[in-house]
Design a protein around this motif. Sequence first.
Motif, mmCIF file in Angstrom:
data_model
loop_
_atom_site.group_PDB
_atom_site.id
_atom_site.type_symbol
_atom_site.label_atom_id
_atom_site.label_comp_id
_atom_site.label_asym_id
_atom_site.label_seq_id
_atom_site.Cartn_x
_atom_site.Cartn_y
_atom_site.Cartn_z
ATOM 1 N N ASP A 63 0.604 -1.037 0.212
ATOM 2 C CA ASP A 63 0.149 -0.159 0.417
ATOM 3 C C ASP A 63 1.069 1.329 0.069
ATOM 4 O O ASP A 63 0.570 2.004 -0.674
ATOM 5 C CB ASP A 63 -0.546 0.430 1.145
ATOM 6 N N ASP A 64 1.656 1.560 0.522
ATOM 7 C CA ASP A 64 2.325 2.265 0.488
ATOM 8 C C ASP A 64 3.300 2.364 -0.265
ATOM 9 O O ASP A 64 4.347 3.160 -0.771
ATOM 10 C CB ASP A 64 3.228 2.339 2.367
ATOM 11 N N GLY A 65 4.652 1.281 -0.373
ATOM 12 C CA GLY A 65 4.985 1.091 -1.446
ATOM 13 C C GLY A 65 6.623 0.984 -0.626
ATOM 14 O O GLY A 65 6.824 0.443 0.580
ATOM 15 N N LEU A 66 7.862 0.629 -0.894
ATOM 16 C CA LEU A 66 9.218 0.731 -0.379
ATOM 17 C C LEU A 66 10.109 1.577 -0.624
ATOM 18 O O LEU A 66 10.042 2.867 -1.757
ATOM 19 C CB LEU A 66 9.578 -0.495 -1.694
ATOM 20 N N ASP A 67 10.627 2.497 0.621
ATOM 21 C CA ASP A 67 11.364 3.464 0.770
ATOM 22 C C ASP A 67 13.275 2.907 0.886
ATOM 23 O O ASP A 67 12.628 1.788 0.404
ATOM 24 C CB ASP A 67 10.799 4.417 2.089
ATOM 25 N N PHE A 68 13.009 4.789 0.462
ATOM 26 C CA PHE A 68 14.753 4.051 -0.125
ATOM 27 C C PHE A 68 15.624 3.063 0.903
ATOM 28 O O PHE A 68 16.787 2.695 0.702
ATOM 29 C CB PHE A 68 15.120 5.497 -0.199
ATOM 30 N N ASN A 69 15.116 3.842 1.845
ATOM 31 C CA ASN A 69 15.725 2.837 3.183
ATOM 32 C C ASN A 69 16.459 1.335 3.322
ATOM 33 O O ASN A 69 17.249 0.697 2.588
ATOM 34 C CB ASN A 69 16.219 3.618 4.852
ATOM 35 N N GLN A 70 14.800 1.041 3.149
ATOM 36 C CA GLN A 70 14.509 -0.672 2.931
ATOM 37 C C GLN A 70 15.178 -0.737 1.606
ATOM 38 O O GLN A 70 15.273 -2.117 1.366
ATOM 39 C CB GLN A 70 13.037 -0.626 2.788
ATOM 40 N N PHE A 71 15.267 0.151 0.185
ATOM 41 C CA PHE A 71 15.546 -0.509 -0.982
ATOM 42 C C PHE A 71 17.008 -1.162 -0.495
ATOM 43 O O PHE A 71 17.658 -1.899 -0.962
ATOM 44 C CB PHE A 71 15.060 0.987 -2.048
ATOM 45 N N VAL A 72 18.025 -0.054 -0.046
ATOM 46 C CA VAL A 72 19.939 0.212 0.381
ATOM 47 C C VAL A 72 19.592 -1.181 0.722
ATOM 48 O O VAL A 72 20.717 -2.209 0.387
ATOM 49 C CB VAL A 72 20.409 1.491 0.520
ATOM 50 N N LYS A 73 19.000 -1.840 1.852
ATOM 51 C CA LYS A 73 19.089 -2.944 2.735
ATOM 52 C C LYS A 73 18.929 -4.314 1.755
ATOM 53 O O LYS A 73 19.967 -4.620 1.801
ATOM 54 C CB LYS A 73 18.307 -2.740 4.107
ATOM 55 N N ILE A 74 18.155 -4.198 0.343
ATOM 56 C CA ILE A 74 17.402 -5.293 -0.437
ATOM 57 C C ILE A 74 19.290 -5.300 -1.059
ATOM 58 O O ILE A 74 20.197 -6.059 -1.215
ATOM 59 C CB ILE A 74 16.730 -5.045 -1.107
ATOM 60 N N VAL A 75 19.346 -3.730 -1.366
ATOM 61 C CA VAL A 75 20.300 -4.065 -2.869
ATOM 62 C C VAL A 75 21.498 -4.291 -1.672
ATOM 63 O O VAL A 75 22.687 -5.802 -2.646
ATOM 64 C CB VAL A 75 20.910 -2.686 -2.772
#
Length: 156
Positions: A63-75
């Motif tokens: 619903d909210d999407g993925l924020d930048f901090n979550q994305f960096v943790k994934i990368v």
Amino acid sequence: MSQETGASAEQLSEFKEAFGLFDRTGHGKIPLSSLGTLLRALGQNPSEQEVQELTGELGSAEDDGLDFNQFVKIVMRPGGFNSANSESSFNEFVQAFQVFDRENSGFISAGELRYVLTSLGEALTDAEVDELLKGVPMDKHGNINYEELVRTLISA
């Protein structure tokens, strides 16, 4: 280097720029459906299954999407995703072809390659295989040197 993520300032800048291209609303979030494309744009090579597993883990964030901090943790996650053009990826692809090379000659028949690509794993369509094999050199028996094929595909 960021202590929290292990990413350098240069990497974070590159991630932020790419993330911004997918943040269509400007609210600092991207749709989960864009995760795989964004990872690939940054040279990562996740399979569709890996992307689905990641988005499944983050399911409530849809619903909210993925924020930048979550994305960096994934990368930057340990183990990450192999770059499609890394030496380890090259070796993995070659080893996969060796399974079908019963004579250990370094070649696989075009017919067998077509069968494998349209039947196993994330199967391709016949049209996709035709496109892939366009311009791939074959010997007089219709066999393809799979190391050359992998080099060609990785450099594309």
